[in-house]
Write a protein that holds these residues in place. Structure first.
Motif, mmCIF file in Angstrom:
data_model
loop_
_atom_site.group_PDB
_atom_site.id
_atom_site.type_symbol
_atom_site.label_atom_id
_atom_site.label_comp_id
_atom_site.label_asym_id
_atom_site.label_seq_id
_atom_site.Cartn_x
_atom_site.Cartn_y
_atom_site.Cartn_z
ATOM 1 N N VAL A 100 37.891 27.201 42.481
ATOM 2 C CA VAL A 100 37.135 27.742 41.517
ATOM 3 C C VAL A 100 37.360 29.525 41.710
ATOM 4 C CG1 VAL A 100 35.765 25.981 40.875
ATOM 5 C CG2 VAL A 100 35.453 27.748 42.709
ATOM 6 N N HIS A 101 37.192 30.721 40.886
ATOM 7 C CA HIS A 101 37.099 32.042 41.473
ATOM 8 C C HIS A 101 35.545 31.861 41.929
ATOM 9 C CE1 HIS A 101 37.137 35.743 41.096
ATOM 10 N NE2 HIS A 101 38.019 35.965 40.479
ATOM 11 N N PRO A 102 35.641 32.557 43.063
ATOM 12 C CA PRO A 102 33.898 32.461 43.339
ATOM 13 C C PRO A 102 32.970 33.517 42.415
ATOM 14 C CG PRO A 102 35.646 34.748 44.195
ATOM 15 C CD PRO A 102 36.527 33.472 43.665
ATOM 16 N N SER A 103 33.422 34.503 41.347
ATOM 17 C CA SER A 103 32.990 34.955 40.394
ATOM 18 C C SER A 103 32.320 33.232 39.506
ATOM 19 C CB SER A 103 33.537 35.441 39.385
ATOM 20 O OG SER A 103 34.134 34.874 38.866
ATOM 21 N N LEU A 149 43.289 31.378 42.444
ATOM 22 C CA LEU A 149 41.329 31.484 42.424
ATOM 23 C C LEU A 149 40.701 31.507 40.335
ATOM 24 C CD1 LEU A 149 40.641 33.733 45.025
ATOM 25 C CD2 LEU A 149 39.672 31.535 45.233
ATOM 26 N N GLY A 150 40.013 30.105 40.303
ATOM 27 C CA GLY A 150 40.500 30.421 39.249
ATOM 28 C C GLY A 150 41.098 30.339 38.019
ATOM 29 N N SER A 151 40.923 29.395 36.438
ATOM 30 C CA SER A 151 42.312 29.260 35.793
ATOM 31 C C SER A 151 43.211 30.355 35.402
ATOM 32 C CB SER A 151 41.170 29.213 34.422
ATOM 33 O OG SER A 151 41.169 29.748 33.318
ATOM 34 N N THR A 152 43.059 32.077 35.226
ATOM 35 C CA THR A 152 43.842 32.732 34.852
ATOM 36 C C THR A 152 44.774 32.611 36.160
ATOM 37 O OG1 THR A 152 42.682 33.959 33.388
ATOM 38 C CG2 THR A 152 44.179 35.414 34.311
ATOM 39 N N ALA A 153 44.837 32.558 37.366
ATOM 40 C CA ALA A 153 45.509 32.607 38.489
ATOM 41 C C ALA A 153 46.305 31.522 38.042
ATOM 42 C CB ALA A 153 44.399 33.055 39.399
ATOM 43 N N ALA A 154 45.755 30.223 38.067
ATOM 44 C CA ALA A 154 46.236 29.051 38.117
ATOM 45 C C ALA A 154 47.399 28.646 37.326
ATOM 46 C CB ALA A 154 45.292 28.151 37.560
ATOM 47 N N GLN A 155 46.804 29.354 36.372
ATOM 48 C CA GLN A 155 47.709 29.372 34.916
ATOM 49 C C GLN A 155 48.763 29.918 34.776
ATOM 50 O OE1 GLN A 155 45.602 28.714 30.791
ATOM 51 N NE2 GLN A 155 44.728 26.765 31.928
ATOM 52 N N THR A 156 49.093 30.804 35.340
ATOM 53 C CA THR A 156 50.282 32.207 35.200
ATOM 54 C C THR A 156 50.755 31.934 36.690
ATOM 55 O OG1 THR A 156 48.128 34.306 35.164
ATOM 56 C CG2 THR A 156 50.864 34.447 36.034
ATOM 57 N N ILE A 157 50.713 31.217 37.272
ATOM 58 C CA ILE A 157 51.276 30.217 38.500
ATOM 59 C C ILE A 157 51.913 29.316 37.837
ATOM 60 C CG2 ILE A 157 51.815 29.714 41.275
ATOM 61 C CD1 ILE A 157 51.807 33.146 40.146
ATOM 62 N N LEU A 158 50.944 28.342 37.599
ATOM 63 C CA LEU A 158 51.517 26.953 37.155
ATOM 64 C C LEU A 158 51.533 26.687 35.870
ATOM 65 C CD1 LEU A 158 49.019 25.493 40.138
ATOM 66 C CD2 LEU A 158 51.966 25.438 40.448
ATOM 67 N N GLY A 159 51.432 27.580 34.716
ATOM 68 C CA GLY A 159 51.899 26.684 33.752
ATOM 69 C C GLY A 159 50.270 26.461 33.002
ATOM 70 N N SER A 160 50.571 26.325 31.707
ATOM 71 C CA SER A 160 48.872 26.322 30.451
ATOM 72 C C SER A 160 48.934 24.903 31.280
ATOM 73 C CB SER A 160 49.908 26.071 29.400
ATOM 74 O OG SER A 160 50.318 25.409 28.695
ATOM 75 N N LYS A 161 49.459 24.128 31.644
ATOM 76 C CA LYS A 161 48.676 22.699 31.711
ATOM 77 C C LYS A 161 47.521 22.324 32.882
ATOM 78 C CE LYS A 161 52.583 20.265 29.532
ATOM 79 N NZ LYS A 161 54.291 18.983 29.182
ATOM 80 N N LYS A 219 32.355 40.040 48.027
ATOM 81 C CA LYS A 219 31.523 39.272 48.937
ATOM 82 C C LYS A 219 30.952 38.278 49.499
ATOM 83 C CE LYS A 219 29.102 43.669 48.828
ATOM 84 N NZ LYS A 219 29.872 44.450 49.864
ATOM 85 N N LEU A 220 31.879 37.526 48.446
ATOM 86 C CA LEU A 220 30.827 35.432 48.209
ATOM 87 C C LEU A 220 32.333 35.023 48.907
ATOM 88 C CD1 LEU A 220 28.599 33.808 47.752
ATOM 89 C CD2 LEU A 220 30.394 33.534 45.685
ATOM 90 N N LEU A 221 33.314 35.569 48.751
ATOM 91 C CA LEU A 221 34.660 35.120 49.290
ATOM 92 C C LEU A 221 34.896 34.928 50.622
ATOM 93 C CD1 LEU A 221 37.386 33.972 48.782
ATOM 94 C CD2 LEU A 221 38.250 35.989 48.304
ATOM 95 N N ALA A 277 36.857 51.335 42.302
ATOM 96 C CA ALA A 277 37.006 51.389 44.427
ATOM 97 C C ALA A 277 38.625 51.923 44.484
ATOM 98 C CB ALA A 277 36.432 50.302 45.666
ATOM 99 N N GLY A 278 39.588 50.480 43.639
ATOM 100 C CA GLY A 278 40.679 51.007 43.882
ATOM 101 C C GLY A 278 41.392 49.641 44.566
ATOM 102 N N ARG A 279 40.348 48.668 44.734
ATOM 103 C CA ARG A 279 41.113 47.418 45.746
ATOM 104 C C ARG A 279 40.189 46.414 45.149
ATOM 105 N NH1 ARG A 279 36.942 48.595 51.202
ATOM 106 N NH2 ARG A 279 38.486 46.913 51.394
ATOM 107 N N PRO A 280 40.923 45.072 45.890
ATOM 108 C CA PRO A 280 40.461 43.731 45.115
ATOM 109 C C PRO A 280 39.101 42.833 46.129
ATOM 110 C CG PRO A 280 42.545 43.961 46.195
ATOM 111 C CD PRO A 280 42.045 45.384 46.245
ATOM 112 N N PHE A 281 38.856 42.474 45.659
ATOM 113 C CA PHE A 281 37.380 41.750 45.844
ATOM 114 C C PHE A 281 37.018 42.385 46.909
ATOM 115 C CE2 PHE A 281 40.694 38.682 44.173
ATOM 116 C CZ PHE A 281 39.910 37.436 44.031
ATOM 117 N N VAL A 282 36.072 43.727 46.046
ATOM 118 C CA VAL A 282 34.884 44.579 46.956
ATOM 119 C C VAL A 282 33.622 44.171 46.600
ATOM 120 C CG1 VAL A 282 36.494 46.486 48.726
ATOM 121 C CG2 VAL A 282 35.481 46.717 46.328
ATOM 122 N N GLY A 283 33.690 43.496 45.304
ATOM 123 C CA GLY A 283 32.325 43.516 44.846
ATOM 124 C C GLY A 283 31.286 42.312 44.639
#
Length: 218
Positions: free
Chosen positions: A182-185, A147-159, A81-83, A71-77
């Motif tokens: 948490v990530h809604p997935s 939302l979730g570990s990837t986003a969290a560690q990207t912004i706040l670091g690995s700890k 929908k859960l989010l 779709a080329g759009r975020p959070f449409v799956g």
């Protein structure tokens, strides 16, 4: 003017062509041409962030999924929908938010006729981070939800640890009220209905705290 990241010795690496602008439309157009990592080769398209330029709340996930890639759009799956449902229950209008991902291309592996999500590598995340930084600098949100570990560690670091650190605001380089949950997935992967209901209720409770932070920021 183009912002170039330092060249890596890894083959297939290219600078992220991030223009020095706070115009989200110009950033999105530039991101559509990004070849900063090999993920663009197998993705349908770049999936940039979406929402109002004046959003007080930005939500960041991991990467687009199969539906988002098409779709080329975020959070449409299904997770999107859960989010939407959880935001509504928490009293947050998604139309007044900005949603995006740490990685802008869908990373996947084939499984028969299906394309299954594959976790992005640290290299993928680093290549895409200039786009996320540009979005956050353009919007300057009052509250940032990771939302979730990837986003969290990207912004706040690995700890940072999502289950340990969820539920309260902390300062980050990009927002003084940065919130981890948490990530809604992950809710969709719960093993049984009881676990899904419990995890969903905890997720909504986190978003209600975010709603209170937003009200206090007014």
């Amino acid at each position: 003017m183009i912002v170039h990241r330092r060249r890596s010795s890894t083959e297939d690496w290219h600078p992220a062509p991030v223009p020095e602008t706070s115009d989200l439309h110009k950033l999105q157009a530039a991101a559509a041409k990004c070849k900063a990592c090999p993920l663009y080769k197998n993705a349908t398209q770049t999936v940039f962030g979406e929402g109002t330029r004046n959003a007080k709340l930005v939500l960041v996930g991991e990467q687009p999924g199969d539906r988002e890639d098409r779709a080329g759009r975020p959070f449409v799956g299904p997770a999107g929908k859960l989010l939407d449902r959880a935001l509504e229950e928490a009293g947050i209008d998604r139309q007044e938010t900005y949603v995006t991902n740490a990685v802008k291309h869908f990373k996947w592996e084939p499984r028969g006729k299906r394309r299954l999500h594959k976790k992005p590598s640290s290299r993928d995340i680093a290549a895409c981070k200039p786009w996320l930084e540009a979005e956050l600098q353009a919007i300057a949100p009052r509250v940032l939800v990771l939302l979730g570990s990837t986003a969290a560690q990207t912004i706040l670091g690995s700890k940072v640890r999502v289950l340990r650190d969820r539920g309260h605001a902390m300062p980050s380089e990009y927002c003084q009220k940065t919130f981890v949950t948490v990530h809604p997935s992950s809710l969709l992967r719960a093993p049984d209905e009881e676990s899904r209901d419990r995890n969903y209720a905890e997720f909504v409770a986190d978003l209600k705290k975010v709603a209170r932070l937003l009200r206090s920021a007014d």
